[in-house]
Write a protein that holds these residues in place. Sequence first.
Motif, PDB file in Angstrom:
ATOM      1  N   PRO A   4       0.799  -1.236   0.000  1.00  0.00           N
ATOM      2  CA  PRO A   4       0.000   0.000   0.000  1.00  0.00           C
ATOM      3  C   PRO A   4       0.830   1.284   0.000  1.00  0.00           C
ATOM      4  CG  PRO A   4      -0.925  -1.567   1.556  1.00  0.00           C
ATOM      5  CD  PRO A   4       0.394  -2.143   1.081  1.00  0.00           C
ATOM      6  N   ASP A   5       2.047   1.235   0.595  1.00  0.00           N
ATOM      7  CA  ASP A   5       2.884   2.443   0.626  1.00  0.00           C
ATOM      8  C   ASP A   5       3.585   2.700  -0.703  1.00  0.00           C
ATOM      9  OD1 ASP A   5       4.964   0.584   0.596  1.00  0.00           O
ATOM     10  OD2 ASP A   5       5.844   1.255   2.490  1.00  0.00           O
ATOM     11  N   GLY A   6       3.542   1.738  -1.643  1.00  0.00           N
ATOM     12  CA  GLY A   6       4.092   1.954  -2.975  1.00  0.00           C
ATOM     13  C   GLY A   6       5.286   1.097  -3.344  1.00  0.00           C
ATOM     14  N   HIS A   7       5.905   0.411  -2.410  1.00  0.00           N
ATOM     15  CA  HIS A   7       7.099  -0.373  -2.735  1.00  0.00           C
ATOM     16  C   HIS A   7       6.737  -1.815  -3.099  1.00  0.00           C
ATOM     17  CE1 HIS A   7       6.920  -2.141   1.337  1.00  0.00           C
ATOM     18  NE2 HIS A   7       7.711  -3.093   0.848  1.00  0.00           N
ATOM     19  N   TRP A   8       7.702  -2.491  -3.721  1.00  0.00           N
ATOM     20  CA  TRP A   8       7.613  -3.924  -3.947  1.00  0.00           C
ATOM     21  C   TRP A   8       8.657  -4.599  -3.067  1.00  0.00           C
ATOM     22  CZ3 TRP A   8       6.686  -1.043  -8.493  1.00  0.00           C
ATOM     23  CH2 TRP A   8       5.413  -1.256  -9.049  1.00  0.00           C
ATOM     24  N   PRO A   9       8.337  -5.778  -2.552  1.00  0.00           N
ATOM     25  CA  PRO A   9       9.269  -6.515  -1.709  1.00  0.00           C
ATOM     26  C   PRO A   9      10.229  -7.352  -2.551  1.00  0.00           C
ATOM     27  CG  PRO A   9       7.227  -7.727  -1.831  1.00  0.00           C
ATOM     28  CD  PRO A   9       7.023  -6.452  -2.625  1.00  0.00           C
ATOM     29  N   SER A  10      11.247  -7.870  -1.915  1.00  0.00           N
ATOM     30  CA  SER A  10      12.204  -8.715  -2.629  1.00  0.00           C
ATOM     31  C   SER A  10      11.576 -10.021  -3.100  1.00  0.00           C
ATOM     32  CB  SER A  10      13.421  -9.012  -1.737  1.00  0.00           C
ATOM     33  OG  SER A  10      13.014  -9.725  -0.583  1.00  0.00           O
ATOM     34  N   ASN A  11      10.497 -10.451  -2.475  1.00  0.00           N
ATOM     35  CA  ASN A  11       9.824 -11.677  -2.909  1.00  0.00           C
ATOM     36  C   ASN A  11       8.632 -11.397  -3.829  1.00  0.00           C
ATOM     37  OD1 ASN A  11       8.077 -10.664  -0.955  1.00  0.00           O
ATOM     38  ND2 ASN A  11       7.608 -12.674  -0.085  1.00  0.00           N
TER      39      ASN A  11
ATOM     40  N   ASP B 171       9.773  -8.732   5.923  1.00  0.00           N
ATOM     41  CA  ASP B 171      10.480  -7.627   6.564  1.00  0.00           C
ATOM     42  C   ASP B 171      11.820  -7.414   5.865  1.00  0.00           C
ATOM     43  OD1 ASP B 171      11.017  -5.586   8.339  1.00  0.00           O
ATOM     44  OD2 ASP B 171      11.798  -6.929   9.882  1.00  0.00           O
ATOM     45  N   ASP B 172      11.766  -6.766   4.725  1.00  0.00           N
ATOM     46  CA  ASP B 172      12.959  -6.481   3.938  1.00  0.00           C
ATOM     47  C   ASP B 172      13.722  -5.286   4.497  1.00  0.00           C
ATOM     48  OD1 ASP B 172      13.021  -8.353   1.840  1.00  0.00           O
ATOM     49  OD2 ASP B 172      11.682  -7.161   0.593  1.00  0.00           O
ATOM     50  N   ALA B 173      15.029  -5.314   4.328  1.00  0.00           N
ATOM     51  CA  ALA B 173      15.830  -4.112   4.572  1.00  0.00           C
ATOM     52  C   ALA B 173      15.451  -3.087   3.508  1.00  0.00           C
ATOM     53  CB  ALA B 173      17.313  -4.454   4.469  1.00  0.00           C
ATOM     54  N   ASP B 174      15.588  -1.797   3.837  1.00  0.00           N
ATOM     55  CA  ASP B 174      15.200  -0.747   2.890  1.00  0.00           C
ATOM     56  C   ASP B 174      15.849  -0.908   1.520  1.00  0.00           C
ATOM     57  OD1 ASP B 174      13.435   0.538   4.538  1.00  0.00           O
ATOM     58  OD2 ASP B 174      14.795   2.155   5.095  1.00  0.00           O
ATOM     59  N   PHE B 175      17.136  -1.256   1.497  1.00  0.00           N
ATOM     60  CA  PHE B 175      17.818  -1.340   0.205  1.00  0.00           C
ATOM     61  C   PHE B 175      17.217  -2.434  -0.676  1.00  0.00           C
ATOM     62  CE2 PHE B 175      20.311  -4.551   2.391  1.00  0.00           C
ATOM     63  CZ  PHE B 175      20.664  -5.457   1.400  1.00  0.00           C
ATOM     64  N   LYS B 176      16.669  -3.492  -0.081  1.00  0.00           N
ATOM     65  CA  LYS B 176      16.030  -4.541  -0.884  1.00  0.00           C
ATOM     66  C   LYS B 176      14.726  -4.041  -1.494  1.00  0.00           C
ATOM     67  CE  LYS B 176      18.072  -8.576   1.270  1.00  0.00           C
ATOM     68  NZ  LYS B 176      17.807  -9.900   1.838  1.00  0.00           N
ATOM     69  N   LYS B 177      14.022  -3.195  -0.765  1.00  0.00           N
ATOM     70  CA  LYS B 177      12.810  -2.579  -1.299  1.00  0.00           C
ATOM     71  C   LYS B 177      13.170  -1.631  -2.444  1.00  0.00           C
ATOM     72  CE  LYS B 177      10.703  -2.578   3.285  1.00  0.00           C
ATOM     73  NZ  LYS B 177      10.229  -1.701   4.370  1.00  0.00           N
ATOM     74  N   VAL B 178      14.264  -0.904  -2.260  1.00  0.00           N
ATOM     75  CA  VAL B 178      14.730   0.023  -3.307  1.00  0.00           C
ATOM     76  C   VAL B 178      15.109  -0.763  -4.560  1.00  0.00           C
ATOM     77  CG1 VAL B 178      16.598   1.617  -3.941  1.00  0.00           C
ATOM     78  CG2 VAL B 178      15.455   1.848  -1.744  1.00  0.00           C
ATOM     79  N   ILE B 179      15.794  -1.881  -4.387  1.00  0.00           N
ATOM     80  CA  ILE B 179      16.178  -2.713  -5.524  1.00  0.00           C
ATOM     81  C   ILE B 179      14.939  -3.147  -6.297  1.00  0.00           C
ATOM     82  CG2 ILE B 179      17.078  -4.987  -6.183  1.00  0.00           C
ATOM     83  CD1 ILE B 179      19.091  -4.702  -3.860  1.00  0.00           C
TER      84      ILE B 179
END
Length: 176
Positions: free
Chosen positions: A67-74, A87-95
């Motif tokens: 809902p906040d706009g990001h995609w997770p690593s999975n 519970d991804d680290a921020d950099f994984k969400k950025v990736i």
Amino acid sequence: MSFDQIAQRLMRGHSRFGVCNGTHRVYSLTLLIRLNQQHHILSTGVTQKVMSHLRQVRDRLVSSHFPDGHWPSNWSEGLNPNENSIDDADFKKVIATGHHLEWQAIAPQELQLDRKRIRKAARWLIHDVRTHDRSHVLRRFTFYSHVGSALAAWRGTTPYGFWRNHLAKQTDQASR
């Protein structure tokens, strides 16, 4: 080696495999589709398979978009984030988010997500960059470089082109 073979290799295996949680494979397939539109480098059968594969990726992105706009690593699992949050680290969400915005920027219209979802992901990336100090971003520059690349691509430019234009506008405003 043919472009058909390259496309088939990129589609082989689970989408999570590969560099940056499989997002480079998606970008490469999208690029092959765009090149094929101009130069007919893929057979009709492989083109159909690639398009089908990319539609499935797009659908998994819809399902796994937070809902906040990001995609997770999975993201490749296409899981509902409300039921299966990771519970991804921020950099994984950025990736994940930056890479998906990059391939979406070059995707044919029929493969693109709706603009509301794209804007939400872009806002999430911008917010993430702004909430971290310079040293945090520089330590993870490889990942954060995709933020600039994705946002510039949606504006029809490159990060360097955008920056050069921005500096020219500042210089022009300062001289007034």
